[in-house]
Design an enzyme around this catalytic site. Structure first.
Site, short mmCIF file in Angstrom:
data_model
loop_
_atom_site.label_atom_id
_atom_site.label_comp_id
_atom_site.label_asym_id
_atom_site.label_seq_id
_atom_site.Cartn_x
_atom_site.Cartn_y
_atom_site.Cartn_z
N HIS A 82 0.85 -1.17 0.00
CA HIS A 82 0.00 0.00 0.00
C HIS A 82 0.90 1.24 0.00
O HIS A 82 2.03 1.21 0.50
CB HIS A 82 -0.89 0.02 1.24
CG HIS A 82 -2.05 -0.93 1.17
ND1 HIS A 82 -3.01 -0.86 0.18
CD2 HIS A 82 -2.41 -1.97 1.98
CE1 HIS A 82 -3.91 -1.80 0.37
NE2 HIS A 82 -3.56 -2.51 1.45
N CYS A 139 0.23 2.64 -4.56
CA CYS A 139 -0.38 3.95 -4.78
C CYS A 139 0.61 5.05 -4.38
O CYS A 139 1.42 4.88 -3.48
CB CYS A 139 -1.66 4.09 -3.96
SG CYS A 139 -3.00 2.99 -4.48
#
Length: 498
Positions: A318, A360
Protein backbone atom coordinates in the site's frame (compact mmCIF):
# COMPACT_ATOMS: atom_id res chain seq x y z
CA UNK A 1 -19.71 27.06 -40.10
CA UNK A 2 -18.12 25.20 -42.98
CA UNK A 3 -14.70 26.22 -41.68
CA UNK A 4 -15.47 24.84 -38.23
CA UNK A 5 -16.77 21.58 -39.71
CA UNK A 6 -13.69 21.17 -41.92
CA UNK A 7 -11.37 22.00 -39.02
CA UNK A 8 -13.08 19.55 -36.68
CA UNK A 9 -13.02 16.78 -39.27
CA UNK A 10 -9.33 17.42 -39.94
CA UNK A 11 -8.51 17.22 -36.24
CA UNK A 12 -10.58 14.03 -35.92
CA UNK A 13 -8.80 12.46 -38.92
CA UNK A 14 -5.35 13.28 -37.55
CA UNK A 15 -6.33 11.93 -34.13
CA UNK A 16 -7.50 8.70 -35.78
CA UNK A 17 -4.22 8.44 -37.74
CA UNK A 18 -2.18 8.96 -34.59
CA UNK A 19 -4.22 6.41 -32.63
CA UNK A 20 -3.92 3.90 -35.47
CA UNK A 21 -0.16 4.41 -35.60
CA UNK A 22 0.19 3.81 -31.86
CA UNK A 23 -2.00 0.73 -32.04
CA UNK A 24 -0.42 -0.89 -35.11
CA UNK A 25 3.20 0.26 -35.06
CA UNK A 26 3.70 1.50 -31.52
CA UNK A 27 4.86 4.88 -32.85
CA UNK A 28 3.53 8.41 -32.74
CA UNK A 29 2.47 9.91 -36.03
CA UNK A 30 4.19 13.32 -35.87
CA UNK A 31 3.66 14.28 -39.51
CA UNK A 32 1.54 17.31 -38.56
CA UNK A 33 2.81 20.84 -37.80
CA UNK A 34 5.42 21.14 -35.06
CA UNK A 35 5.33 23.99 -32.57
CA UNK A 36 8.34 25.19 -30.60
CA UNK A 37 8.95 27.85 -27.96
CA UNK A 38 12.10 28.99 -26.17
CA UNK A 39 11.74 30.76 -22.83
CA UNK A 40 14.94 32.20 -21.38
CA UNK A 41 15.67 34.48 -18.48
CA UNK A 42 17.51 37.74 -19.27
CA UNK A 43 21.24 37.52 -19.85
CA UNK A 44 21.44 34.05 -21.42
CA UNK A 45 24.49 33.95 -23.69
CA UNK A 46 24.12 34.06 -27.46
CA UNK A 47 25.97 30.74 -27.65
CA UNK A 48 23.12 29.13 -25.71
CA UNK A 49 20.53 30.46 -28.12
CA UNK A 50 22.56 29.30 -31.12
CA UNK A 51 23.01 25.82 -29.67
CA UNK A 52 19.28 25.53 -29.02
CA UNK A 53 18.44 26.71 -32.53
CA UNK A 54 20.67 23.98 -33.92
CA UNK A 55 18.97 21.34 -31.75
CA UNK A 56 15.51 22.56 -32.74
CA UNK A 57 16.40 22.27 -36.42
CA UNK A 58 17.99 18.85 -35.94
CA UNK A 59 14.75 17.68 -34.31
CA UNK A 60 12.68 18.95 -37.23
CA UNK A 61 11.48 22.26 -35.77
CA UNK A 62 12.44 24.71 -38.48
CA UNK A 63 11.03 27.80 -36.76
CA UNK A 64 10.23 28.72 -33.19
CA UNK A 65 9.20 31.58 -30.94
CA UNK A 66 11.68 33.02 -28.48
CA UNK A 67 10.66 35.02 -25.42
CA UNK A 68 13.12 36.52 -22.94
CA UNK A 69 11.38 37.08 -19.63
CA UNK A 70 12.14 36.59 -15.93
CA UNK A 71 11.50 33.09 -14.63
CA UNK A 72 8.37 34.36 -12.87
CA UNK A 73 6.87 35.12 -16.29
CA UNK A 74 7.44 31.67 -17.81
CA UNK A 75 3.97 30.41 -16.86
CA UNK A 76 2.23 33.41 -18.41
CA UNK A 77 4.21 33.04 -21.64
CA UNK A 78 3.43 29.35 -21.82
CA UNK A 79 -0.27 30.10 -21.32
CA UNK A 80 -0.06 32.49 -24.29
CA UNK A 81 1.60 29.75 -26.36
CA UNK A 82 -1.12 27.25 -25.43
CA UNK A 83 -3.93 29.68 -26.25
CA UNK A 84 -2.42 30.44 -29.63
CA UNK A 85 -2.20 26.73 -30.50
CA UNK A 86 -5.80 26.12 -29.46
CA UNK A 87 -6.99 29.12 -31.46
CA UNK A 88 -5.66 27.59 -34.71
CA UNK A 89 -7.89 24.50 -34.29
CA UNK A 90 -5.26 22.28 -35.92
CA UNK A 91 -3.85 19.18 -34.30
CA UNK A 92 -0.10 19.65 -33.72
CA UNK A 93 2.25 16.77 -34.48
CA UNK A 94 4.60 17.63 -31.62
CA UNK A 95 5.37 20.57 -29.34
CA UNK A 96 8.78 21.48 -27.97
CA UNK A 97 9.49 24.01 -25.21
CA UNK A 98 13.01 24.93 -24.10
CA UNK A 99 13.33 26.55 -20.67
CA UNK A 100 16.65 28.23 -19.83
CA UNK A 101 17.12 29.79 -16.40
CA UNK A 102 19.82 30.07 -13.71
CA UNK A 103 20.18 27.13 -11.38
CA UNK A 104 17.88 27.27 -8.42
CA UNK A 105 15.44 29.75 -9.97
CA UNK A 106 13.08 27.45 -11.83
CA UNK A 107 10.84 26.34 -8.98
CA UNK A 108 8.23 23.66 -9.61
CA UNK A 109 8.65 23.38 -13.41
CA UNK A 110 5.84 20.83 -13.36
CA UNK A 111 3.35 23.71 -13.38
CA UNK A 112 4.66 24.60 -16.81
CA UNK A 113 4.20 21.04 -17.99
CA UNK A 114 0.62 21.02 -16.73
CA UNK A 115 -0.13 24.28 -18.52
CA UNK A 116 0.88 22.95 -21.93
CA UNK A 117 -0.76 19.59 -21.26
CA UNK A 118 -4.12 21.34 -20.97
CA UNK A 119 -3.85 22.38 -24.63
CA UNK A 120 -6.75 20.80 -26.51
CA UNK A 121 -5.00 20.36 -29.86
CA UNK A 122 -2.06 18.64 -28.14
CA UNK A 123 -4.10 15.90 -26.49
CA UNK A 124 -2.57 12.58 -27.45
CA UNK A 125 0.45 14.30 -29.01
CA UNK A 126 4.01 14.36 -27.64
CA UNK A 127 5.21 17.47 -25.84
CA UNK A 128 8.94 17.91 -25.37
CA UNK A 129 10.39 20.09 -22.62
CA UNK A 130 14.11 20.96 -22.55
CA UNK A 131 15.06 22.28 -19.11
CA UNK A 132 18.55 23.75 -19.19
CA UNK A 133 20.42 25.61 -16.46
CA UNK A 134 22.44 28.73 -17.14
CA UNK A 135 25.18 30.03 -14.86
CA UNK A 136 26.04 33.50 -13.58
CA UNK A 137 26.32 36.15 -16.24
CA UNK A 138 24.31 34.15 -18.72
CA UNK A 139 27.04 31.57 -19.45
CA UNK A 140 26.34 27.88 -19.35
CA UNK A 141 26.96 26.67 -15.82
CA UNK A 142 30.01 24.61 -15.00
CA UNK A 143 30.51 21.75 -12.61
CA UNK A 144 29.72 21.59 -8.94
CA UNK A 145 26.45 23.55 -8.82
CA UNK A 146 23.32 22.16 -7.27
CA UNK A 147 20.37 21.09 -9.35
CA UNK A 148 17.00 22.64 -10.08
CA UNK A 149 15.33 23.65 -6.85
CA UNK A 150 11.74 22.95 -5.94
CA UNK A 151 9.35 20.50 -4.39
CA UNK A 152 9.45 16.83 -5.46
CA UNK A 153 8.35 16.63 -9.05
CA UNK A 154 4.74 15.74 -9.73
CA UNK A 155 3.79 13.22 -12.34
CA UNK A 156 4.24 13.96 -16.01
CA UNK A 157 1.55 15.24 -18.29
CA UNK A 158 0.74 13.64 -21.60
CA UNK A 159 3.50 13.45 -24.19
CA UNK A 160 6.12 15.65 -22.51
CA UNK A 161 9.93 15.68 -22.54
CA UNK A 162 12.24 17.61 -20.18
CA UNK A 163 16.05 18.06 -20.42
CA UNK A 164 18.66 19.15 -17.81
CA UNK A 165 22.47 18.73 -17.50
CA UNK A 166 24.69 17.28 -14.76
CA UNK A 167 28.44 17.72 -14.34
CA UNK A 168 28.90 18.24 -18.06
CA UNK A 169 28.51 21.62 -19.73
CA UNK A 170 24.94 21.93 -21.10
CA UNK A 171 26.47 23.23 -24.33
CA UNK A 172 28.25 19.89 -24.76
CA UNK A 173 24.99 18.11 -23.95
CA UNK A 174 23.15 20.04 -26.67
CA UNK A 175 25.94 19.57 -29.19
CA UNK A 176 25.85 15.83 -28.60
CA UNK A 177 22.08 15.77 -29.00
CA UNK A 178 22.27 17.77 -32.22
CA UNK A 179 24.95 15.46 -33.65
CA UNK A 180 22.99 12.31 -32.84
CA UNK A 181 19.75 13.76 -34.26
CA UNK A 182 21.52 14.66 -37.49
CA UNK A 183 23.40 11.38 -37.82
CA UNK A 184 20.64 8.94 -36.78
CA UNK A 185 17.27 10.61 -37.51
CA UNK A 186 15.52 7.23 -37.68
CA UNK A 187 16.22 6.46 -34.01
CA UNK A 188 13.54 7.14 -31.46
CA UNK A 189 14.19 10.01 -29.07
CA UNK A 190 14.60 7.57 -26.18
CA UNK A 191 17.24 5.65 -28.15
CA UNK A 192 19.04 8.91 -28.92
CA UNK A 193 19.00 9.90 -25.28
CA UNK A 194 20.30 6.52 -24.12
CA UNK A 195 23.29 6.94 -26.43
CA UNK A 196 23.72 10.54 -25.31
CA UNK A 197 23.62 9.52 -21.64
CA UNK A 198 26.42 7.06 -22.38
CA UNK A 199 28.59 9.83 -23.80
CA UNK A 200 27.78 12.28 -21.00
CA UNK A 201 28.47 9.73 -18.27
CA UNK A 202 31.77 8.69 -19.88
CA UNK A 203 32.95 12.32 -19.87
CA UNK A 204 31.70 13.18 -16.36
CA UNK A 205 33.81 12.89 -13.22
CA UNK A 206 34.13 9.23 -12.29
CA UNK A 207 31.75 8.20 -15.04
CA UNK A 208 28.80 7.91 -12.61
CA UNK A 209 26.86 11.13 -13.15
CA UNK A 210 24.27 10.92 -15.83
CA UNK A 211 21.19 12.71 -17.13
CA UNK A 212 17.80 11.25 -16.34
CA UNK A 213 14.72 10.79 -18.50
CA UNK A 214 11.23 10.42 -17.11
CA UNK A 215 8.62 9.00 -19.45
CA UNK A 216 4.96 8.16 -19.72
CA UNK A 217 5.04 7.88 -23.51
CA UNK A 218 2.77 5.28 -25.10
CA UNK A 219 4.90 4.72 -28.19
CA UNK A 220 8.19 5.43 -29.90
CA UNK A 221 8.76 9.11 -30.66
CA UNK A 222 10.78 9.58 -33.86
CA UNK A 223 11.28 13.21 -34.86
CA UNK A 224 13.55 12.57 -37.85
CA UNK A 225 10.78 12.64 -40.44
CA UNK A 226 10.46 8.86 -40.73
CA UNK A 227 6.84 7.91 -41.39
CA UNK A 228 5.56 5.56 -38.68
CA UNK A 229 4.00 3.21 -41.23
CA UNK A 230 7.27 2.58 -43.10
CA UNK A 231 9.23 -0.66 -42.55
CA UNK A 232 11.44 -0.74 -39.51
CA UNK A 233 14.82 0.97 -40.11
CA UNK A 234 18.13 -0.19 -38.73
CA UNK A 235 18.03 -0.75 -34.95
CA UNK A 236 19.13 1.82 -32.41
CA UNK A 237 22.26 1.86 -30.27
CA UNK A 238 24.29 -1.33 -30.48
CA UNK A 239 26.00 -0.71 -27.14
CA UNK A 240 24.32 -3.07 -24.72
CA UNK A 241 24.73 -4.07 -21.09
CA UNK A 242 26.48 -7.39 -20.62
CA UNK A 243 24.08 -9.59 -18.65
CA UNK A 244 26.03 -12.83 -19.00
CA UNK A 245 27.03 -12.93 -15.33
CA UNK A 246 24.92 -13.27 -12.19
CA UNK A 247 21.52 -11.56 -12.17
CA UNK A 248 19.79 -11.12 -8.82
CA UNK A 249 16.20 -10.17 -7.98
CA UNK A 250 14.53 -9.26 -4.69
CA UNK A 251 10.74 -9.20 -4.41
CA UNK A 252 9.31 -7.50 -1.33
CA UNK A 253 5.52 -7.66 -1.22
CA UNK A 254 2.84 -6.95 1.33
CA UNK A 255 0.19 -9.61 0.72
CA UNK A 256 -1.85 -8.98 3.85
CA UNK A 257 -4.86 -6.80 3.08
CA UNK A 258 -4.02 -6.54 -0.63
CA UNK A 259 -6.25 -8.96 -2.60
CA UNK A 260 -4.57 -10.15 -5.79
CA UNK A 261 -1.06 -9.28 -4.59
CA UNK A 262 -0.15 -12.96 -4.34
CA UNK A 263 -0.83 -13.35 -8.07
CA UNK A 264 1.59 -10.48 -8.78
CA UNK A 265 4.29 -12.13 -6.68
CA UNK A 266 3.84 -15.47 -8.40
CA UNK A 267 3.77 -13.97 -11.91
CA UNK A 268 6.78 -11.71 -11.37
CA UNK A 269 8.74 -14.38 -9.53
CA UNK A 270 8.16 -16.81 -12.39
CA UNK A 271 9.25 -14.22 -14.94
CA UNK A 272 12.46 -13.43 -13.03
CA UNK A 273 13.38 -17.10 -12.81
CA UNK A 274 12.63 -17.60 -16.51
CA UNK A 275 14.96 -14.69 -17.29
CA UNK A 276 17.76 -16.25 -15.24
CA UNK A 277 17.55 -14.13 -12.09
CA UNK A 278 18.48 -15.64 -8.75
CA UNK A 279 15.26 -14.61 -7.03
CA UNK A 280 14.53 -13.94 -3.37
CA UNK A 281 10.93 -13.38 -2.27
CA UNK A 282 9.90 -11.86 1.06
CA UNK A 283 6.26 -11.27 1.90
CA UNK A 284 4.52 -9.10 4.47
CA UNK A 285 7.55 -7.08 5.60
CA UNK A 286 7.23 -4.32 8.17
CA UNK A 287 8.53 -0.88 7.28
CA UNK A 288 11.80 -1.65 9.05
CA UNK A 289 12.03 -5.02 7.31
CA UNK A 290 11.84 -3.28 3.92
CA UNK A 291 15.03 -1.41 4.80
CA UNK A 292 16.71 -4.41 6.39
CA UNK A 293 15.97 -6.70 3.43
CA UNK A 294 17.45 -4.16 0.99
CA UNK A 295 20.55 -3.76 3.15
CA UNK A 296 20.99 -7.53 3.38
CA UNK A 297 20.46 -7.90 -0.38
CA UNK A 298 23.15 -5.28 -1.06
CA UNK A 299 25.59 -6.90 1.37
CA UNK A 300 25.07 -10.31 -0.22
CA UNK A 301 25.84 -8.91 -3.66
CA UNK A 302 28.95 -7.14 -2.43
CA UNK A 303 30.26 -10.29 -0.72
CA UNK A 304 29.25 -12.88 -3.33
CA UNK A 305 32.79 -12.99 -4.68
CA UNK A 306 31.82 -12.90 -8.35
CA UNK A 307 30.68 -10.39 -10.94
CA UNK A 308 27.04 -9.29 -10.95
CA UNK A 309 25.42 -8.19 -14.21
CA UNK A 310 22.11 -6.77 -13.03
CA UNK A 311 19.84 -6.38 -10.02
CA UNK A 312 16.06 -6.09 -9.95
CA UNK A 313 14.05 -5.02 -6.91
CA UNK A 314 10.25 -5.08 -6.84
CA UNK A 315 8.47 -3.22 -4.05
CA UNK A 316 4.75 -4.00 -3.69
CA UNK A 317 2.66 -2.53 -0.90
CA UNK A 318 0.00 0.00 0.00
CA UNK A 319 1.16 3.55 -0.64
CA UNK A 320 0.87 6.63 1.54
CA UNK A 321 -0.46 10.04 0.47
CA UNK A 322 3.04 11.24 -0.44
CA UNK A 323 4.17 8.04 -2.13
CA UNK A 324 5.50 6.29 0.97
CA UNK A 325 5.39 2.51 1.21
CA UNK A 326 3.43 1.06 4.13
CA UNK A 327 4.69 -2.04 5.89
CA UNK A 328 2.42 -4.58 7.54
CA UNK A 329 2.83 -2.62 10.78
CA UNK A 330 1.31 0.48 9.16
CA UNK A 331 4.58 2.36 9.40
CA UNK A 332 6.03 4.25 6.44
CA UNK A 333 9.27 3.84 4.52
CA UNK A 334 10.44 6.13 1.75
CA UNK A 335 11.09 4.26 -1.51
CA UNK A 336 13.93 6.68 -2.28
CA UNK A 337 15.77 5.43 0.81
CA UNK A 338 15.47 1.86 -0.46
CA UNK A 339 16.77 2.84 -3.89
CA UNK A 340 19.71 4.70 -2.40
CA UNK A 341 20.59 1.59 -0.39
CA UNK A 342 21.09 -0.47 -3.53
CA UNK A 343 22.83 2.35 -5.41
CA UNK A 344 25.64 2.05 -2.83
CA UNK A 345 26.36 -1.52 -3.94
CA UNK A 346 29.96 -1.61 -5.17
CA UNK A 347 29.67 -4.63 -7.47
CA UNK A 348 26.75 -2.97 -9.28
CA UNK A 349 28.68 0.15 -10.24
CA UNK A 350 28.29 0.51 -14.00
CA UNK A 351 25.61 -2.20 -14.09
CA UNK A 352 21.84 -1.76 -14.41
CA UNK A 353 19.68 -1.52 -11.30
CA UNK A 354 15.93 -1.95 -11.89
CA UNK A 355 13.21 -0.90 -9.44
CA UNK A 356 9.53 -1.81 -9.92
CA UNK A 357 7.08 -0.08 -7.58
CA UNK A 358 3.51 -1.37 -7.43
CA UNK A 359 1.93 0.97 -4.90
CA UNK A 360 -0.38 3.95 -4.78
CA UNK A 361 1.37 7.32 -4.75
CA UNK A 362 -1.65 9.27 -3.50
CA UNK A 363 -5.42 9.16 -3.56
CA UNK A 364 -6.28 10.95 -6.81
CA UNK A 365 -8.19 9.11 -9.53
CA UNK A 366 -7.77 10.08 -13.17
CA UNK A 367 -10.94 10.30 -15.28
CA UNK A 368 -8.81 10.71 -18.40
CA UNK A 369 -9.06 13.28 -21.17
CA UNK A 370 -10.69 13.06 -24.56
CA UNK A 371 -10.60 15.17 -27.70
CA UNK A 372 -12.23 18.57 -27.63
CA UNK A 373 -15.01 18.85 -30.21
CA UNK A 374 -18.34 20.50 -30.94
CA UNK A 375 -21.43 18.85 -29.39
CA UNK A 376 -22.53 17.33 -32.69
CA UNK A 377 -19.11 15.73 -33.20
CA UNK A 378 -20.12 12.36 -31.82
CA UNK A 379 -22.93 12.06 -34.36
CA UNK A 380 -20.49 12.50 -37.26
CA UNK A 381 -17.47 10.44 -36.19
CA UNK A 382 -16.73 8.04 -33.35
CA UNK A 383 -14.81 9.85 -30.65
CA UNK A 384 -11.37 8.44 -29.85
CA UNK A 385 -11.17 6.82 -26.42
CA UNK A 386 -9.92 8.91 -23.54
CA UNK A 387 -6.33 8.63 -22.39
CA UNK A 388 -4.86 9.26 -18.94
CA UNK A 389 -4.22 12.94 -18.37
CA UNK A 390 -0.67 12.06 -17.33
CA UNK A 391 0.13 9.78 -20.27
CA UNK A 392 2.47 10.30 -23.25
CA UNK A 393 5.16 12.24 -21.46
CA UNK A 394 8.92 12.15 -21.75
CA UNK A 395 11.03 14.40 -19.55
CA UNK A 396 14.81 14.39 -19.75
CA UNK A 397 16.85 15.84 -16.93
CA UNK A 398 20.40 16.63 -17.86
CA UNK A 399 20.87 17.94 -14.31
CA UNK A 400 21.48 15.11 -11.87
CA UNK A 401 19.72 15.16 -8.53
CA UNK A 402 21.74 16.64 -5.70
CA UNK A 403 22.23 15.28 -2.20
CA UNK A 404 19.32 17.31 -0.84
CA UNK A 405 16.91 15.34 -3.00
CA UNK A 406 15.95 18.38 -5.05
CA UNK A 407 15.98 18.54 -8.79
CA UNK A 408 14.87 15.77 -11.11
CA UNK A 409 11.95 13.53 -10.27
CA UNK A 410 11.60 11.41 -7.22
CA UNK A 411 13.35 8.11 -7.81
CA UNK A 412 16.13 9.40 -10.05
CA UNK A 413 19.69 9.45 -8.78
CA UNK A 414 22.98 11.21 -9.32
CA UNK A 415 24.31 7.84 -10.45
CA UNK A 416 23.86 6.28 -13.85
CA UNK A 417 22.40 2.90 -14.78
CA UNK A 418 19.17 3.13 -12.76
CA UNK A 419 15.71 2.32 -14.07
CA UNK A 420 12.67 2.95 -11.89
CA UNK A 421 9.12 2.12 -12.95
CA UNK A 422 6.13 3.36 -10.97
CA UNK A 423 2.68 1.84 -11.40
CA UNK A 424 1.11 5.31 -11.13
CA UNK A 425 2.06 8.93 -11.54
CA UNK A 426 2.77 10.96 -8.44
CA UNK A 427 -0.32 11.66 -6.36
CA UNK A 428 -2.46 8.98 -8.04
CA UNK A 429 -3.86 5.54 -7.31
CA UNK A 430 -2.29 2.32 -8.61
CA UNK A 431 -5.00 -0.18 -9.45
CA UNK A 432 -5.18 -3.83 -8.41
CA UNK A 433 -7.97 -6.39 -8.09
CA UNK A 434 -8.33 -10.06 -7.15
CA UNK A 435 -6.43 -11.08 -10.32
CA UNK A 436 -3.47 -8.83 -9.60
CA UNK A 437 -2.38 -5.35 -10.65
CA UNK A 438 -2.63 -3.92 -14.15
CA UNK A 439 1.05 -2.97 -14.07
CA UNK A 440 2.63 -6.25 -12.96
CA UNK A 441 0.34 -8.53 -14.96
CA UNK A 442 0.83 -6.52 -18.17
CA UNK A 443 4.57 -6.28 -17.58
CA UNK A 444 4.89 -10.04 -17.23
CA UNK A 445 2.79 -10.63 -20.35
CA UNK A 446 4.83 -8.24 -22.51
CA UNK A 447 8.26 -9.39 -21.27
CA UNK A 448 7.44 -13.08 -21.70
CA UNK A 449 6.44 -12.43 -25.30
CA UNK A 450 9.55 -10.37 -26.18
CA UNK A 451 12.29 -11.07 -23.60
CA UNK A 452 15.12 -10.15 -25.99
CA UNK A 453 13.94 -6.63 -26.86
CA UNK A 454 15.18 -3.42 -25.26
CA UNK A 455 13.53 -3.00 -21.86
CA UNK A 456 12.68 0.68 -22.33
CA UNK A 457 10.84 -0.16 -25.54
CA UNK A 458 8.96 -2.96 -23.80
CA UNK A 459 8.00 -0.70 -20.90
CA UNK A 460 6.61 1.83 -23.37
CA UNK A 461 4.41 -0.94 -24.77
CA UNK A 462 3.38 -1.92 -21.23
CA UNK A 463 2.36 1.68 -20.60
CA UNK A 464 0.34 1.81 -23.83
CA UNK A 465 -1.66 -1.24 -22.79
CA UNK A 466 -2.19 0.02 -19.25
CA UNK A 467 -3.35 3.39 -20.58
CA UNK A 468 -5.92 1.70 -22.82
CA UNK A 469 -7.64 -0.02 -19.91
CA UNK A 470 -10.68 1.41 -18.19
CA UNK A 471 -10.72 0.68 -14.47
CA UNK A 472 -13.68 0.73 -12.13
CA UNK A 473 -12.45 1.55 -8.66
CA UNK A 474 -14.11 0.28 -5.47
CA UNK A 475 -15.41 3.75 -4.58
CA UNK A 476 -16.64 4.88 -8.00
CA UNK A 477 -18.87 3.64 -10.82
CA UNK A 478 -17.18 5.83 -13.44
CA UNK A 479 -14.24 4.44 -15.46
CA UNK A 480 -10.82 5.66 -14.41
CA UNK A 481 -7.44 5.66 -16.18
CA UNK A 482 -3.88 4.96 -15.09
CA UNK A 483 -0.43 5.19 -16.65
CA UNK A 484 3.12 4.33 -15.69
CA UNK A 485 5.95 6.67 -14.83
CA UNK A 486 9.37 5.51 -16.00
CA UNK A 487 12.61 7.13 -14.79
CA UNK A 488 15.86 6.07 -16.47
CA UNK A 489 19.51 6.95 -16.37
CA UNK A 490 20.46 3.85 -18.37
CA UNK A 491 23.45 4.39 -20.64
CA UNK A 492 23.05 1.33 -22.85
CA UNK A 493 20.36 -0.91 -24.26
CA UNK A 494 19.09 -3.28 -21.60
CA UNK A 495 17.87 -6.66 -22.81
CA UNK A 496 17.01 -9.04 -19.97
CA UNK A 497 17.43 -12.18 -22.04
CA UNK A 498 21.06 -12.85 -22.94
Amino acid sequence: MAFLVAGTLQVATQMADNRDSLGRKGKYNVQGPRAALMLSSPGVAATAVTALKDVFQALGFESFERREVPVQGFLEELAWFRERLDAHRRLVGCALVALVAPRGQLWQPQQLVWELSSCGVLQGCPKVFLLLPSGPGGEWAGQGHRGWAGEPQASLQANTVLLHSATLEPGAFLNGLRELCSRTPHWSLVQLLTELFHRVAEESTGGTCCPVLQSSLRGALCLGGVEPWRPEPAPGPSTQYDLSKTKAALLLAVIQGRPGAQHDVEALGGLCQALGFETTVRTNPTAQAFQEELAQFREQLDTCGGPVSCALVALMAHGGPQGQLLGTDGQEVQPQALMQELSRCQVLRGHPKIFLLQACRGGKRDAGVGPTALPWYRRWLPAPPSVPSHADVLQIYAEAQDSSGRGPPSGSSHQADILTVYAATEGYVAYRDEKGSDFIQTLVEVLRANPGRDLLELLTEVNRRVCEQDVLGPDCDEPRKACLEICSSLRRRLCLQV
